[in-house]
Design a protein around this motif. Structure first.
Motif, PDB file in Angstrom:
ATOM      1  N   HIS A   1      -2.766  -0.768   6.307  1.00 53.10           N
ATOM      2  CA  HIS A   1      -1.789  -0.074   5.447  1.00 53.10           C
ATOM      3  C   HIS A   1      -0.503   0.261   6.190  1.00 53.10           C
ATOM      4  CE1 HIS A   1      -4.613  -0.056   2.225  1.00 53.10           C
ATOM      5  NE2 HIS A   1      -3.732   0.528   1.427  1.00 53.10           N
TER       6      HIS A   1
ATOM      7  N   ILE B   1      -5.718  -6.706   7.630  1.00 50.07           N
ATOM      8  CA  ILE B   1      -6.134  -6.012   6.408  1.00 50.07           C
ATOM      9  C   ILE B   1      -7.659  -5.864   6.398  1.00 50.07           C
ATOM     10  CG2 ILE B   1      -6.050  -6.035   3.892  1.00 50.07           C
ATOM     11  CD1 ILE B   1      -3.656  -8.015   4.142  1.00 50.07           C
TER      12      ILE B   1
ATOM     13  N   HIS C   1     -10.110  -5.662   4.289  1.00 47.97           N
ATOM     14  CA  HIS C   1     -10.993  -6.539   3.517  1.00 47.97           C
ATOM     15  C   HIS C   1     -11.183  -7.885   4.207  1.00 47.97           C
ATOM     16  CE1 HIS C   1     -10.767  -3.629   0.425  1.00 47.97           C
ATOM     17  NE2 HIS C   1      -9.516  -3.876   0.085  1.00 47.97           N
TER      18      HIS C   1
ATOM     19  N   SER D   1      -0.618  -9.796   1.712  1.00 49.21           N
ATOM     20  CA  SER D   1      -1.649  -9.017   1.014  1.00 49.21           C
ATOM     21  C   SER D   1      -3.038  -9.640   1.084  1.00 49.21           C
ATOM     22  CB  SER D   1      -1.301  -8.778  -0.455  1.00 49.21           C
ATOM     23  OG  SER D   1      -1.833  -9.797  -1.270  1.00 49.21           O
ATOM     24  N   CYS D   2      -4.018  -8.812   0.759  1.00 51.46           N
ATOM     25  CA  CYS D   2      -5.409  -9.256   0.768  1.00 51.46           C
ATOM     26  C   CYS D   2      -5.675 -10.270  -0.340  1.00 51.46           C
ATOM     27  CB  CYS D   2      -6.343  -8.061   0.643  1.00 51.46           C
ATOM     28  SG  CYS D   2      -5.951  -6.970  -0.737  1.00 51.46           S
TER      29      CYS D   2
ATOM     30  N   CYS E   1      -1.216  -4.915   5.893  1.00 49.00           N
ATOM     31  CA  CYS E   1      -0.811  -4.806   4.491  1.00 49.00           C
ATOM     32  C   CYS E   1       0.689  -5.012   4.321  1.00 49.00           C
ATOM     33  CB  CYS E   1      -1.199  -3.444   3.940  1.00 49.00           C
ATOM     34  SG  CYS E   1      -2.963  -3.160   3.909  1.00 49.00           S
TER      35      CYS E   1
ATOM     36  N   CYS F   1       3.118  -4.975   1.042  1.00 53.90           N
ATOM     37  CA  CYS F   1       2.261  -4.671  -0.105  1.00 53.90           C
ATOM     38  C   CYS F   1       1.962  -3.180  -0.173  1.00 53.90           C
ATOM     39  CB  CYS F   1       0.960  -5.456  -0.035  1.00 53.90           C
ATOM     40  SG  CYS F   1      -0.121  -5.159  -1.438  1.00 53.90           S
ATOM     41  N   ALA F   2       1.908  -2.545   1.000  1.00 49.31           N
ATOM     42  CA  ALA F   2       1.648  -1.104   1.041  1.00 49.31           C
ATOM     43  C   ALA F   2       2.956  -0.336   1.206  1.00 49.31           C
ATOM     44  CB  ALA F   2       0.695  -0.778   2.180  1.00 49.31           C
TER      45      ALA F   2
ATOM     46  N   ASN G   1      -0.929  -8.314  -5.261  1.00 42.83           N
ATOM     47  CA  ASN G   1      -1.694  -8.126  -6.487  1.00 42.83           C
ATOM     48  C   ASN G   1      -1.146  -7.020  -7.381  1.00 42.83           C
ATOM     49  OD1 ASN G   1      -2.346  -6.107  -4.694  1.00 42.83           O
ATOM     50  ND2 ASN G   1      -4.306  -7.033  -4.155  1.00 42.83           N
TER      51      ASN G   1
ATOM     52  N   ARG H   1       6.768   0.252  -5.901  1.00 48.41           N
ATOM     53  CA  ARG H   1       5.787  -0.085  -4.868  1.00 48.41           C
ATOM     54  C   ARG H   1       6.451  -0.691  -3.636  1.00 48.41           C
ATOM     55  NH1 ARG H   1       0.002  -0.320  -4.555  1.00 48.41           N
ATOM     56  NH2 ARG H   1      -0.655  -1.946  -3.134  1.00 48.41           N
TER      57      ARG H   1
HETATM   58  S1  SF4 Z   1      -3.677  -4.496  -1.996  1.00 49.38           S
HETATM   59 FE1  SF4 Z   1      -2.076  -4.483  -0.451  1.00 49.38          FE
HETATM   60  S2  SF4 Z   1      -2.118  -2.392   0.373  1.00 49.38           S
HETATM   61 FE2  SF4 Z   1      -4.075  -2.710  -0.719  1.00 49.38          FE
HETATM   62  S3  SF4 Z   1      -5.507  -3.451   0.871  1.00 49.38           S
HETATM   63 FE3  SF4 Z   1      -4.584  -5.250  -0.090  1.00 49.38          FE
HETATM   64  S4  SF4 Z   1      -2.849  -5.745   1.216  1.00 49.38           S
HETATM   65 FE4  SF4 Z   1      -3.431  -3.658   1.690  1.00 49.38          FE
END
Ligand code: SF4
Lengths: 419, 170
Positions: A65, A100, A102, A299-300, A360, A363-364, A381, A387
């Motif tokens: 993040h 990230i 995940h 992003s993930c 992230c 994206c974060a 996503n 954002r």
């Molecule tokens: S959606 Fe974006 S902020 Fe959330 S875990 Fe995935 S990369 Fe990170």
């Protein structure tokens, strides 16, 4: 009557013979993932006056993040996590260099078929890619699991999505999901377990399965699921996880679904989610030509190795359009290493991209902010207002191929023009 | 044990996402009072002012969609909100409300009927909402969730009931 994946997985994690949709069960998750929110869990645990973890081996922490820290406060929070991990002997601790959560935990082989996994992140649904039940929770809940090992969960009903393949040229798992989200809307699967079936999913790469299950969240799902097969088993074996390390769960053929949906991948065209909602989806020809200021590949959902290779295929030998910023944030350290080794990284550099550390990133809202009135085409996503910087900026979502084509032309572009 | 919740409603539409309820840049805090200052900031100061003088958030379908941030619930508590009534909830937001001690009530008809700024009263135990001169029923919480709400959230609940028992067993 047969059982769905979620009914079987939750029954197992609750130590019960069976559970029914709607029932609330005390579930013992196999893994508790926490990211940047870890410090909040630690503070909550202090408040609770508890110092003992239920099972330290189920605790996984990844400092994503905001990585590296961008303020003294974040640095302090991260130090708290580091010290906590050391004190309690948390072996699954990954620092700001890892990427990230995940993607890192999947690569490390901690995600296995049949597991129930909770995470302080809504996209925890992604673990369905390996046949696990992953679901997002708040930090208080995660803390509760740290201390007591269990959490209340409502057994969901299930949605069956059947996708027929192969996909039309120029489209990908991202387009499949955007199309589905556009059709079913952002609450089309609220509280539901979303199972992906159909010829497209058989033998599908784990990377694409991750994109499917990740974006299931944007339908409101509790979790996503793709049935484990040989592709899954091979992926796990390469990561040192053999079949005796897990117990696959498959839904019964006569399981009861509240809804079934079919999608014909052979007729799919690239899809774009327009501001400020993920379900505001249009086929690309209705948006093509829209001028962008920034393109974000990250992003993930879409910064895995396969996603970067896909984007690089279009960028190779081409340049990012003048005045456009192309931000590339690989999802993990391992992906950086692989793209460096095979030359993909160099393609981005030569095209004029800015490559960030894995994580992230934009994206974060960690870098990559936009000024008033600016436009970003992103592979992430979410495109919610504010954002990425200004509340008056716009985010469009598309596949890695769309992102690459758009970076080259400076306007939202159909990647099929580059095939 | 719970008394009726009474107060003024602030009404929103469908798919209110958690980035709008509390933007990601403020998640460095977990203090409900501090977070309250930024609740619904993307919608502007007028909306914020009305939020702070309201007691019930009323919304359409899929309220709280998006990020799992628990602060989306706690920033409302800090803003003086006593309950959220909606046509439907995103599941993580629903959980976060209950687990931070904020009643989240799914009641389609009430969410439809209540006007912005309207007065309403909610009887949690009785499963009854009174608003716009009418009454609306909703399913009261199962006992397990009720206990968490009554304790003021999951953490106080654990501190009060679960951990002392664990300590005894050890
Ligand atoms: S959606 Fe974006 S902020 Fe959330 S875990 Fe995935 S990369 Fe990170």
């Amino acid at each position: 009557m047969g059982k769905t994946f979620a009914e079987k997985a939750l029954a197992r994690a609750a130590g019960l013979n069976e559970v029914r949709p709607g029932e609330i069960a005390d579930v013992y998750p196999d893994l508790y993932m926490s990211h940047m929110a870890s410090w909040r869990c630690i503070r909550t645990m202090e408040k609770l006056g508890s110092d003992k973890l239920y099972d330290v081996d189920r605790v996984a922490m990844v400092m994503d993040h905001i990585s590296p820290a961008q303020s003294a406060k974040t640095a302090d929070d991260q130090r708290l996590c580091r010290e906590f991990a050391k004190k309690h002997g948390v072996k699954k601790f990954y620092d700001v260099n890892a990427g990230i959560a995940h993607v890192v935990l999947t690569e490390e082989g901690f995600i296995r078929p049949g597991m129930v996994i909770i995470g302080t992140d809504s996209h925890t649904t992604i673990y369905g890619a390996l046949g696990a039940l992953g679901t997002g929770v708040g930090f208080s809940e995660l803390t509760a699991a740290w201390v007591t090992g269990k959490l209340w969960m409502k057994v969901p009903e299930s949605l069956k999505v059947t996708i027929d393949g192969p996909l039309a040229p120029g489209t990908s798992s991202k387009d499949v999901m955007l199309k589905l989200i556009g059709e079913l809307t952002a609450d089309g699967a609220t509280y539901l377990s979303v199972e992906f079936h159909g010829s497209y999913t058989e033998g599908l790469s784990v990377s694409d399965r991750m994109t499917l299950c990740n974006l299931a969240m944007e339908l409101g799902a509790k979790n996503g699921f793709v049935r484990p097969d040989n592709t899954t088993r091979k992926y796990l074996a390469r990561r040192g996880v053999n079949p005796d390390h897990y117990d696959e769960i498959h839904p019964d053929a006569d399981a009861a679904y509240v809804k079934t949906v079919a999608l014909d991948g052979r007729k799919l065209v690239p899809q774009i989610a327009c501001p400020h909602a993920v379900d505001n989806v249009k086929p690309i020809d209705q948006v093509a030509g829209k001028k962008v200021d920034q393109v974000f590949i990250g992003s993930c959902a879409n910064a895995k190795y396969e996603d970067l290779v896909e984007a690089a295929r279009i960028l190779k030998g081409r340049k990012v359009a003048t005045g456009v910023r192309l931000l590339v944030s690989p999802a993990s350290k391992e992906i950086v290493a692989r793209t460096v080794a095979d030359g993909t990284y160099a393609v981005f550099l030569e095209a004029g991209a800015l490559l960030t550390n894995p994580g992230c990133s934009a994206c974060a809202g960690d870098g990559g902010a936009m000024a008033d009135g600016e436009v970003t085409l992103s592979t992430a996503n979410r495109n919610f207002q504010g954002r990425m910087g200004s509340y008056k900026a716009e985010i469009y979502l598309g596949s890695p191929a769309v992102a690459a084509a758009t970076a080259v032309t400076g306007v939202i572009t159909d990647p099929r023009e580059f095939l | 044990m719970s008394e009726k919740i009474r107060g003024k409603a602030i009404k929103f539409g469908n798919n209110v996402d958690t980035d709008v309820i509390i933007p990601g840049r403020y998640l460095v805090s977990i203090d409900p009072q501090e977070l309250a200052k930024h609740a619904f900031e993307p919608l502007g100061p007028e909306v914020q002012k009305r939020l702070w003088s309201s007691q019930v958030v009323v919304a359409g379908t899929n309220v709280g969609c998006g990020s799992a941030r628990e602060q989306a619930a706690s920033c409302l508590i800090g803003s003086g909100i006593k309950a959220v009534v909606a046509k439907s909830f995103s599941r993580v937001f629903f959980r976060n409300c209950i687990n931070t001690g904020l009643p989240a009530i799914e009641c389609r008809d009430a969410a439809e009927a209540v006007g912005d700024g309207g007065e309403m009263s909610i009887d949690l135990d009785g499963g009854l909402i009174e608003a716009a001169g009418k009454s609306f029923r909703f399913a009261p919480y199962p006992q397990s969730l009720k206990q968490i709400l009554d304790a003021g959230g999951l953490i106080p609940y654990l501190a009060k009931f679960v951990l002392p028992q664990q300590a005894l067993k050890r």
